[in-house]
Scaffold this motif. Structure first.
Motif, PDB file in Angstrom:
ATOM      1  N   LEU A  69      44.003  44.611  46.554  1.00 58.16           N
ATOM      2  CA  LEU A  69      44.794  43.649  45.780  1.00 58.16           C
ATOM      3  C   LEU A  69      44.993  44.158  44.356  1.00 58.16           C
ATOM      4  O   LEU A  69      46.066  44.017  43.773  1.00 58.16           O
ATOM      5  CB  LEU A  69      44.079  42.299  45.774  1.00 58.16           C
ATOM      6  N   LYS A  70      43.942  44.764  43.845  1.00 58.31           N
ATOM      7  CA  LYS A  70      44.020  45.296  42.477  1.00 58.31           C
ATOM      8  C   LYS A  70      45.051  46.420  42.410  1.00 58.31           C
ATOM      9  O   LYS A  70      45.859  46.490  41.482  1.00 58.31           O
ATOM     10  CB  LYS A  70      42.640  45.811  42.073  1.00 58.31           C
ATOM     11  N   LEU A  84      48.418  44.877  42.631  1.00 59.62           N
ATOM     12  CA  LEU A  84      48.695  44.207  41.357  1.00 59.62           C
ATOM     13  C   LEU A  84      49.079  45.220  40.282  1.00 59.62           C
ATOM     14  O   LEU A  84      50.027  45.004  39.529  1.00 59.62           O
ATOM     15  CB  LEU A  84      47.448  43.419  40.945  1.00 59.62           C
ATOM     16  N   TYR A 134      36.120  40.994  34.866  1.00 59.56           N
ATOM     17  CA  TYR A 134      37.173  40.200  35.511  1.00 59.56           C
ATOM     18  C   TYR A 134      38.112  39.607  34.464  1.00 59.56           C
ATOM     19  O   TYR A 134      39.334  39.633  34.597  1.00 59.56           O
ATOM     20  CB  TYR A 134      36.565  39.084  36.354  1.00 59.56           C
ATOM     21  N   GLN A 143      40.358  42.238  33.028  1.00 61.88           N
ATOM     22  CA  GLN A 143      41.404  42.652  33.967  1.00 61.88           C
ATOM     23  C   GLN A 143      42.524  41.613  34.032  1.00 61.88           C
ATOM     24  O   GLN A 143      43.704  41.940  33.939  1.00 61.88           O
ATOM     25  CB  GLN A 143      40.802  42.860  35.358  1.00 61.88           C
ATOM     26  N   MET A 147      39.653  43.055  47.283  1.00 60.88           N
ATOM     27  CA  MET A 147      39.987  43.058  45.853  1.00 60.88           C
ATOM     28  C   MET A 147      40.483  44.415  45.395  1.00 60.88           C
ATOM     29  O   MET A 147      41.363  44.520  44.546  1.00 60.88           O
ATOM     30  CB  MET A 147      38.770  42.651  45.040  1.00 60.88           C
ATOM     31  N   CYS A 167      38.681  36.884  42.452  1.00 60.22           N
ATOM     32  CA  CYS A 167      37.647  37.086  41.423  1.00 60.22           C
ATOM     33  C   CYS A 167      36.631  35.951  41.477  1.00 60.22           C
ATOM     34  O   CYS A 167      35.422  36.178  41.462  1.00 60.22           O
ATOM     35  CB  CYS A 167      38.270  37.141  40.033  1.00 60.22           C
ATOM     36  N   TYR A 196      44.570  37.299  42.861  1.00 55.25           N
ATOM     37  CA  TYR A 196      43.490  38.136  42.321  1.00 55.25           C
ATOM     38  C   TYR A 196      42.450  37.266  41.610  1.00 55.25           C
ATOM     39  O   TYR A 196      41.245  37.465  41.772  1.00 55.25           O
ATOM     40  CB  TYR A 196      44.076  39.161  41.362  1.00 55.25           C
ATOM     41  N   CYS A 198      50.411  37.596  43.054  1.00 51.06           N
ATOM     42  CA  CYS A 198      49.282  38.510  43.259  1.00 51.06           C
ATOM     43  C   CYS A 198      48.200  38.260  42.212  1.00 51.06           C
ATOM     44  O   CYS A 198      47.009  38.354  42.503  1.00 51.06           O
ATOM     45  CB  CYS A 198      49.739  39.964  43.184  1.00 51.06           C
ATOM     46  N   CYS A 199      48.645  37.956  40.991  1.00 49.86           N
ATOM     47  CA  CYS A 199      47.703  37.702  39.904  1.00 49.86           C
ATOM     48  C   CYS A 199      46.860  36.465  40.225  1.00 49.86           C
ATOM     49  O   CYS A 199      45.638  36.473  40.067  1.00 49.86           O
ATOM     50  CB  CYS A 199      48.481  37.510  38.609  1.00 49.86           C
TER      51      CYS A 199
END
Lengths: 506, 329
Positions: free
Chosen positions: B9-10, B13, A20, A23, B6, A203, A199, A195-196
């Motif tokens: 979303l990934k 992203l 994670y 990324q 995820m 996570c 994310y 979005c980050c």
């Protein structure tokens, strides 16, 4: 980017957290690099635009200076002023070369080339003026040439204005595009950052879901674990764990609980087996005590039967002498019964022998009761070679007479039946009568007393038969009592029969 | 649950980050200039009316083929002195060739052409010729043949006796002269057709509005018009539709524009004799390219002429034109 999309097979907590982090770091790094590139390019672009304007203005001011110097030369006509003019020409040439490198529009490039062409003509005109000065031509001729150079200068000014206008228009259009693109870029940047963040949130939620929650659940389970409810614990089935290490932890916990459960069960089984064994030992010791008591009693009784035997012989001789053959028969039967009792006391006999002895007993009873009681035999002799304790049938027939049909003045019946059950390899010896029967309550008491009475009572009754059978057949024999009040009563002895004792006759 | 979300979303992203990364280049890539890295070999200059967009298109296409660059300089008014001045400016710029039109026999214009010639710069005249100038090549339609074609179109389509009024821009214009000559020569073979009057309107709308009704009133026997010039052909159609729709006029126009096509479609005009200005533009660049490469070229290069009627209108589709950069003078 490929790294982000790559699937990670091994999912340890460390690798998952590290994954994670990698990324998120990679995305933020890319955003940072992109932003930096964008910033540097913007700076470069702004600088370039400024440089272009400065360069064009520089050219214009140099052009004006060049023409001023030319005018000065025409007025002064000296080599010094010409040298200044010539030196300045180099600046103009340099500016034109720089302008060539603008490369913004083909039309702009073309305009510069045209300007360059006019500048070439301008230089030619300067050369003509220089020659005219050297040859000391008339002023009018010199003025004419200067006038012509002035025309070229004016045309170059016009071209400069065209260039300036084109450059401004170009830069304006570029700025419009830049503004539009800037909005687009920032929109994507904001969306990307959003979005980050989303994310990162996911996570964290994932870490909580995959790592933290299973551990919390496990802790809670351990806290509330009860040894009595171990079978209800199934953490790997109940808790969701995608992480390999958590899976191992949960499955390890499950295995541990299963082992614990197994150990507890084994312990309980062991203890219950111990208790059962003790109970059995107690029962056996009681039976042995009773047996010893019986043996003692038998020994005591052996004294009297010998005396009784001698007495019976004496009486039978007397009966013979007096020709009382009935008494003689009774005495012989009694003697044979007594001998059987004495000879086979505490010994195993065949069922056949036992039934034969029972026959003697029945002969005596027939003499006693006459037609009041009928004795009937239904025998399956195939298993009659089976060994059984002696004197187990006589007490039962005696019970049937005493408690069943003994009081009947007529119509009393007693059935002696043997049946072989090949399916269960069992032999059934049933004594039935059509006597008064036993009420259910009493029957229950009788059965209970039969099974629970382990003490030597000194009576050779039902309990005695039951105990001896249990002892002889190692708890494998059964006695079943069935009764219908006022109608009948039957007692069945069920014994195991091995195949090797079976014979064909029946 | 989370892993599915995820995953999507990934993907989003990754896509956005890639888009962002690309956009940092696209933003500036989009701003890159229209400068062509293919440097051109020759510089030409076209000096012509601003309306000559088809010519400009032909020139642009030819530039792309022959790796040349032609600067388009245009003006609303056809002032020969200004035209001459622009030719001289082009000469001073040291261009490799000049394309212009001999719209006038002006002395200044001829001198400018001579000046270019003196500097070794070839001059190609398109559309209108100045045979007496120092121009090197004339590219255009055969105006005499245009006149002949117009007359043939008028005669073949009608069975009645025709009394023709000719409307032109300039009687001195050599092109128009040639067209009228061709027209007259052709109709001289027929007894059923005769020219009643030739009217000069100088490509001036007010003059046309004033003179055309007068012509039709004074010469009431006129039942046919030959419009020998493009501007007149555009304007006269509207006058006829507004005021003289009751008259049975047989009209033959010149040139191919949207307005003229509309007049043909609604039956106001019988036909229009057109040339191909695109070809003129294209051939002029090609010819200059050949000349600067010391290849031999013809002095006269004629482009195709054709008659547009209601029947064949769709056979001559109108060209679509790119954006052109014209410099005013």
């Amino acid at each position: 980017m490929a790294f982000l999309l790559k699937k990670h097979k091994v999912q340890t907590i460390r690798s998952e957290l590290f994954q994670y982090l990698k990324q998120i770091f990679l995305i933020l790094f890319l955003i940072f690099v992109t932003g930096t590139i964008f910033y540097l390019k913007t700076v470069q672009w702004v600088t370039q635009e400024k440089q272009q304007l400065f360069l064009l203005n520089d050219f214009y001011s140099n052009l004006n200076e060049e023409h001023r110097l030319l005018y000065q030369y025409v007025l002064q006509k000296n080599s010094l002023s010409y040298q200044s003019l010539k030196n300045h020409t180099d600046l103009l040439d340099r500016d034109i070369c720089d302008l060539y490198r603008f490369h913004i529009q083909t039309a702009f490039q073309r305009e510069i080339e045209d300007l360059s062409g006019i500048l070439e003509n301008y230089y030619l005109k300067i050369e003509e003026i220089r020659i005219a000065v050297l040859e000391k031509e008339e002023t009018s001729s010199l003025n004419q040439k200067f006038y012509e150079s002035n025309e070229l200068y004016i045309r170059m000014q016009g071209t400069y204005q065209n260039l300036y206008q084109m450059l401004l228009q170009y830069q304006q259009s570029q700025e419009e595009i830049f503004q539009r693109n800037l909005i687009f870029f920032f929109a994507i940047l904001c969306l990307d950052l959003f979005c980050c963040i989303l994310y990162i949130f996911f996570c964290l939620k994932n870490i909580e879901f995959r790592i933290v929650k299973p551990i919390q659940d496990l802790t809670s389970t351990v806290k509330h674990m009860d040894l009595d409810q171990l079978e209800l614990i199934d953490v790997s089935g109940s808790f969701h764990a995608s992480n390999e290490e958590i899976k191992i932890l949960l499955s390890g916990f499950d295995t541990m609980v299963k082992r614990l459960k197994l150990q507890v069960e084994e312990r309980i089984e062991y203890i219950s087996a111990q208790l059962k064994l003790k109970e059995q030992e107690l029962t056996i010791s009681k039976i042995r005590a009773q047996l010893k008591h019986s043996q003692l009693k038998n020994l005591q009784m052996q004294i009297n039967p010998h005396f009784l035997f001698n007495t019976l012989n004496m009486i039978s001789q007397s009966a013979y002498m007096e020709n009382d053959f009935t008494t003689l028969k009774l005495l012989k039967t009694t003697a044979s019964l007594l001998r059987y009792t004495l000879d086979y006391s505490n010994k195993a006999v065949t069922l056949e022998h036992e039934i034969e002895m029972l026959g003697n007993y029945i002969t005596l009873q027939e003499e006693r009761f006459g037609n009041r009681i009928q004795f009937k035999f239904y025998l399956d002799e195939c298993f009659h070679q089976v060994l059984i304790p002696n004197l187990i049938l006589q007490p039962l027939v005696e019970n049937s007479i005493m408690h069943g049909v003994g009081m009947y003045l007529e119509g009393g019946k007693i059935f002696i039946q043997t049946i072989y059950d090949p399916d269960h390899h069992q032999g059934i010896i049933r004594i039935a009568d059509n006597g008064e029967g036993i009420s259910p309550e009493k029957l229950e008491t009788v059965i209970e007393r039969m099974k629970s009475s382990t003490e030597a009572t000194g009576k050779i009754g039902l309990s005695n038969v039951y105990l001896r059978l249990q002892l002889f057949f190692n708890q494998k024999a059964k006695i079943e009592i069935a009764s219908i009040p006022k109608e009948q009563t039957s007692i069945s002895i069920i014994i195991p029969v091995e195949e090797n004792v079976l014979c064909i006759k029946s | 649950m989370f892993s599915d979300k995820m995953k999507y979303l990934k993907l989003i992203l990754c896509f956005l980050t890639a888009l962002l990364f690309l956009s940092s280049f696209i933003v500036f890539g989009d701003m890159s200039s229209d400068f062509s890295s293919d440097t051109y070999e020759k510089r030409f200059t076209l000096i012509a009316p601003l309306q000559w967009v088809p010519v400009g298109q032909g020139i642009l296409d030819a530039d792309a083929v022959f790796h040349t660059n032609t600067k388009l300089i245009g003006s609303d008014t056809l002032d020969p002195d200004q035209q001459a001045e622009e030719i001289n400016a082009a000469v001073l710029s040291g261009v490799d060739g000049i394309i212009t039109s001999g719209t006038s026999t002006s002395e200044n214009l001829c001198e400018a052409i001579q000046n270019a010639s003196d500097h070794g710069i070839p001059v190609v005249l398109i559309d209108s010729d100045l045979p007496n100038s120092s121009r090197n090549v004339y590219i255009g339609s055969n105006n005499y043949q245009m006149g002949v074609l117009s007359a043939q179109s008028m005669i073949q389509e009608t069975k009645k006796d025709l009394f023709v009024g000719i409307i032109i821009s300039d009687l001195e214009n050599p092109n128009q002269k040639q067209r009228i000559l061709g027209f007259l020569d052709e109709i001289s073979q027929y007894d059923t057709i005769q020219v009643v009057e030739i009217l000069e309107c100088h490509s001036n709308q007010l003059e046309i509005l004033e003179k055309v009704p007068k012509l039709l009133t004074e010469f009431s026997q006129i039942n046919a018009l030959y419009l020998a010039e493009a501007f007149t052909s555009v304007v006269v159609g509207d006058i006829i539709k507004d005021r003289y729709s009751s008259l049975d006029l047989t009209i033959v126009a010149t040139d191919d524009t949207d307005t003229i096509r509309q007049h043909i479609l609604d039956g106001t005009y019988l036909s229009s004799t057109a040339q191909s200005p695109y070809d003129e533009g294209y051939l002029s660049v090609q010819t200059l390219y050949q000349m600067t490469g010391n290849q031999p070229v013809d002095e006269y290069i004629y482009t195709d002429i054709f008659s547009i009627t209601q029947e064949n209108l769709n056979h001559f589709p109108q060209l679509s034109y790119e954006e052109q950069l014209w410099h005013f003078y």
